[in-house]
Enzyme design. Structure first.
Site, PDB file in Angstrom:
ATOM      1  N   ASP A 188      45.053  26.317 -27.648  1.00  0.00           N
ATOM      2  CA  ASP A 188      43.941  26.592 -26.736  1.00  0.00           C
ATOM      3  C   ASP A 188      44.488  27.449 -25.611  1.00  0.00           C
ATOM      4  OD1 ASP A 188      42.083  26.358 -24.519  1.00  0.00           O
ATOM      5  OD2 ASP A 188      41.159  24.715 -25.622  1.00  0.00           O
TER       6      ASP A 188
ATOM      7  N   HIS B 256      38.946  13.786 -34.210  1.00  0.00           N
ATOM      8  CA  HIS B 256      39.199  13.902 -32.772  1.00  0.00           C
ATOM      9  C   HIS B 256      40.408  13.094 -32.288  1.00  0.00           C
ATOM     10  CE1 HIS B 256      35.544  16.209 -32.375  1.00  0.00           C
ATOM     11  NE2 HIS B 256      34.923  15.273 -33.070  1.00  0.00           N
TER      12      HIS B 256
ATOM     13  N   HIS C  68      41.760  27.297 -30.648  1.00  0.00           N
ATOM     14  CA  HIS C  68      40.768  26.314 -30.220  1.00  0.00           C
ATOM     15  C   HIS C  68      40.002  26.911 -29.046  1.00  0.00           C
ATOM     16  CE1 HIS C  68      39.437  22.653 -28.035  1.00  0.00           C
ATOM     17  NE2 HIS C  68      39.105  22.310 -29.260  1.00  0.00           N
TER      18      HIS C  68
ATOM     19  N   GLU D  83      45.188  21.699 -30.222  1.00  0.00           N
ATOM     20  CA  GLU D  83      44.370  21.931 -29.040  1.00  0.00           C
ATOM     21  C   GLU D  83      44.878  21.199 -27.809  1.00  0.00           C
ATOM     22  OE1 GLU D  83      40.548  19.181 -28.946  1.00  0.00           O
ATOM     23  OE2 GLU D  83      40.851  20.013 -30.945  1.00  0.00           O
TER      24      GLU D  83
ATOM     25  N   GLU E 298      41.253  18.287 -38.997  1.00  0.00           N
ATOM     26  CA  GLU E 298      41.789  18.574 -37.664  1.00  0.00           C
ATOM     27  C   GLU E 298      42.129  17.271 -36.950  1.00  0.00           C
ATOM     28  OE1 GLU E 298      40.067  20.391 -33.464  1.00  0.00           O
ATOM     29  OE2 GLU E 298      39.293  21.163 -35.367  1.00  0.00           O
TER      30      GLU E 298
ATOM     31  N   ASP F 290      36.903  16.696 -38.322  1.00  0.00           N
ATOM     32  CA  ASP F 290      37.636  16.425 -37.084  1.00  0.00           C
ATOM     33  C   ASP F 290      37.388  15.000 -36.606  1.00  0.00           C
ATOM     34  OD1 ASP F 290      38.946  16.460 -34.668  1.00  0.00           O
ATOM     35  OD2 ASP F 290      37.752  18.084 -33.802  1.00  0.00           O
TER      36      ASP F 290
END
Length: 178
Positions: free
Chosen positions: A143, A69, A170, A120, A94, A67
């Protein structure tokens, strides 16, 4: 998520977490924390060392999600990162790019062998519908706190199922979101 400033510390932390909790999968940031202050090729070499160290430490049977981010904005750089870590068989990458950049995600997905995941930061089934129609990702990660609750989450999951895409909700918030 395992943490560590060096590949060795990261690998040690990953092994300790697996031994302590019995995890069969982990997720980590492939890039070092200071990667944005590094030349891109140095960041790629660091990512290679980090992911390789963890793979060698945990073995082939532990899934490792990666990830970055959503901090990479250029599809070319995301592609390079995916190519560098591909030999270590990541479970998924991700948010290799910003999640609202559907076209760039679709382009990236055509050029990588790593499953891509995102979601997410998306809110409604309409955003996920567009992502799915472009065949931009292999795993969606809605999410429940952002999508507006159980009903919207179920609708998003139904869209994913109809498009043969996995759903991995998520959940950074713990039991309340669960």
């Amino acid at each position: 998520a395992p943490r560590g400033d060096t590949p060795e510390k990261l690998a040690e932390n990953a092994v300790a977490l697996i031994e302590k909790y019995g995890y069969t999968a982990i997720k980590m940031g492939p890039l070092p924390s200071n990667w944005q202050n590094m030349p891109w090729n140095a960041a790629l070499r660091a990512a290679d060392a980090r992911v390789q160290a963890v793979r060698e430490a945990v073995g082939d049977d532990i899934d490792n999600g990666l990830d970055p981010h959503a901090r990479i904005f250029e599809p070319g750089r995301a592609l390079e990162l995916c190519q560098v870590v591909a030999p270590y068989r990541p479970f998924f990458m991700e948010e290799a790019l910003r999640p609202e950049n559907y076209d760039a995600l679709a382009k990236l997905s055509q050029h990588v062998d790593i499953p891509l995941a995102t979601g997410e930061m998306l809110y409604t089934r309409y955003e996920f519908r567009e992502l799915l129609n472009l065949q931009a990702v292999d795993i969606i990660q809605p999410d429940i706190c952002l999508t507006g609750g159980m009903l919207e989450m179920k609708k998003i999951a139904a869209l994913a199922e109809a498009n043969y895409v996995s759903v991995a909700p998520h959940n950074p918030c713990g039991p309340l979101a669960t």
